[in-house]
Write an enzyme that holds these catalytic residues in place. Structure first.
Site, mmCIF file in Angstrom:
data_model
loop_
_atom_site.group_PDB
_atom_site.id
_atom_site.type_symbol
_atom_site.label_atom_id
_atom_site.label_comp_id
_atom_site.label_asym_id
_atom_site.label_seq_id
_atom_site.Cartn_x
_atom_site.Cartn_y
_atom_site.Cartn_z
ATOM 1 N N CYS A 378 -32.423 100.479 21.345
ATOM 2 C CA CYS A 378 -31.859 100.403 22.697
ATOM 3 C C CYS A 378 -31.348 101.788 23.076
ATOM 4 O O CYS A 378 -30.862 102.526 22.219
ATOM 5 C CB CYS A 378 -30.714 99.398 22.771
ATOM 6 S SG CYS A 378 -31.242 97.683 22.611
ATOM 7 N N GLU A 412 -38.782 101.034 20.955
ATOM 8 C CA GLU A 412 -39.059 99.609 20.814
ATOM 9 C C GLU A 412 -39.315 98.995 22.177
ATOM 10 O O GLU A 412 -38.662 99.334 23.157
ATOM 11 C CB GLU A 412 -37.870 98.931 20.133
ATOM 12 C CG GLU A 412 -38.102 97.480 19.758
ATOM 13 C CD GLU A 412 -36.967 96.898 18.954
ATOM 14 O OE1 GLU A 412 -36.722 95.683 19.061
ATOM 15 O OE2 GLU A 412 -36.300 97.670 18.240
#
Length: 522
Positions: A378, A412
């Site tokens: 994140c 990601e």
């Protein structure tokens, strides 16, 4: 015309709002919730086809009751067991269900372990008739990841050749030649019909520097970059925190965050800017500050240049801080699901220093062990620091860590819309910086492979190839794939790099990677 009392949850109707140009508009919105405060009705609306961060409470005078669409009545549908089925979904869910069904074969293959992307990709172009008879096969030839990039001086634009597999390819370990940058390579010339792409601005809330780099900017909303929102319920679709006070800033959250229920009714949630603990009143915060000894994030300071510092925080050793950081980040990241299980993660917090301490600017997290080569889980720049170049600085720092680790990395998925734009811009600027820096030696054409670009930048090969395609640089010329750097791309890149003042200095990084696979527990 409907009455205000008839407006219920699930209704759709136009709602008045101000756009970015400060003009009134009436987009279609869905009523998610209705509440009554002192006899005054408020409606929580979600604007259809707009991001959820724009959702808000509105009064009845902003609703166009003439065009209201009432929700369909629930119908009990029989199932195989003869039991009543679930209630009919909203139009959004029906569209999403249709899309999910159409994508089911692709997703079925991707279940379980993620398969590596093939080394060869096939690029299809609409070739002129004179190119139909190409020696060595059909017009649609694959571009290998080890293909060679060479500038072609004979073309009307500045070109970098990509030798197709049908031609001899130099060794991947051969040294890259260098290209002389002369003025003739950047002359304004007529564009090839059907090839030149319009140079849009790439402005995001994370970096204002993207606004004039001459690179196309549209977030791709298909494939793995789109979050699956089918698990959302009415609670998590609504913002539950009105305002957050963090140091000298007051932040208005964009999304739901699972703070304790008793704090969601407060007009302001107070956070300590050093340990990120939350309190229900200013008096609680002041009492906490007399006891809190922290003036910087916990963990090790691994980078400092000027007023910018980075701290590495272990999610297992500093669990309380990591959980509080995740709660704060969830207010601005819609797709984030990590709140409490922080043990397998490392957090890298960027701060600005002044006489009062180190103030958090943004952060990114990464897995201690990633089987998919992810170097970011994140990433977030807090709203007060957005559009100032800090987003790209966080991304650049994540790749600097990958360089020290000797790995290539990728963020990601799924990325948020702002995250995707920032990454696309960073990849584009980094790759163009390398291609434009090539120089020739002894009159020979410079050569560089995609593998070499990946090794220099630590950007994964698949991201390098997708960025070249995204920029529309790959063309077919005399039986070979070439990269064409147009005048707009070159000029736009140079303007963007002049504005990009914040850069990571690798000499200021003091980081020793750890082999987490040899440890019994993180």
């Amino acid at each position: 015309m409907a009455e205000v009392g008839e407006v219920i949850e699930g209704c759709r109707l136009p709602v008045l709002r101000r756009n970015q140009d400060n003009e009134d508009e009436w987009p279609l919105a869905e009523i998610l919730s209705v509440k009554d405060i002192s006899g005054r009705k408020l409606f929580y609306v979600h604007y259809i086809d707009f991001n959820k961060r724009l959702d808000e409470w509105v009064t009845h005078d902003r609703l166009d009751l003439k065009k209201i669409q009432f929700p369909k009545k629930e119908a009990k549908t029989p199932t195989k067991n003869g039991l009543p089925g679930s209630r009919p979904g909203s139009p959004e869910r029906e569209v999403r269900k249709t899309l999910d069904l159409s994508l089911q074969p692709a997703s079925a293959q991707a279940s379980g372990k993620t398969l590596p992307i093939p080394v060869q990709i096939t690029l299809r172009f609409n070739l002129p008739k004179e190119r139909e008879a190409i020696p060595g096969g059909e017009p649609d030839q694959p571009l290998s990841s080890s293909s060679c990039l060479q500038p072609n001086h004979r073309s009307t634009k500045r070109k970098v050749e990509v030798v197709s597999p049908a031609t001899p390819v130099p060794s991947e370990t051969a040294p890259a030649s260098v290209f002389p940058q002369n003025g003739s390579a950047r002359r304004a010339l007529a564009a090839q019909p059907g090839r030149k792409r319009k140079s849009n601005c790439l402005g995001t809330d994370e970096d204002s520097q993207d606004s004039s780099d001459g690179i196309p900017s549209a977030p791709r909303m298909t494939g793995s970059l789109v979050s699956d929102r089918s698990h959302d319920d009415i609670v998590t679709r609504m913002k539950n925190i009105e305002c957050i006070e963090l140091g000298r800033h007051r932040l208005k959250p964009w999304y739901f965050s699972p703070y304790p229920q008793e704090l969601t009714a407060l007009p302001v949630l107070y956070l300590c800017e050093f340990c990120l603990k939350y309190g229900k009143s200013l008096k609680c915060l002041q009492r906490h500050l007399t006891k809190c000894d922290l003036r910087h994030p916990p963990g090790n300071e691994i980078y400092r240049k000027g007023t910018i510092s980075f701290f590495e925080i272990d999610g297992r050793k500093n669990k309380s801080y990591s959980q509080n950081l995740c709660l704060l980040a969830k207010c601005f990241l819609d797709h984030k699901t990590l709140y409490y299980d922080t043990d397998p993660f490392l957090f890298y917090v960027m701060t600005e220093y002044d006489c009062k301490g180190f103030h958090i600017v943004g952060y990114f997290s990464k897995e201690k062990e990633s089987t998919e080569d992810y170097n970011v889980a994140c990433i977030l720049t807090l709203p007060p620091y957005q559009r100032r170049g800090y987003g790209k600085l966080l991304i650049e720092f994540s790749y600097e860590l990958s360089k020290v680790e000797g790995k290539t990395g990728t963020p990601e998925k799924p990325l948020s819309d702002l995250g995707l734009l920032s990454y696309r811009s960073y990849w584009s600027q980094t790759i163009l910086e390398i291609l434009m820096g090539l120089k020739s030696e002894s009159g020979e054409r410079p050569q560089i492979t995609i593998n070499e670009i990946s090794e220099i930048t630590s950007i994964k090969k698949e991201d390098v190839i997708s960025t070249l395609q995204y920029l529309n640089l790959i063309n077919y010329y005399k039986g070979q794939y070439i990269l064409t750097l147009s005048e707009d791309i070159v000029d736009g890149h140079e303007r963007a790099m002049l504005k990009r003042l914040l850069r990571i200095d690798s000499k200021c990084l003091h980081f020793t990677p750890k082999d987490w696979s040899k440890r019994g527990k993180w």
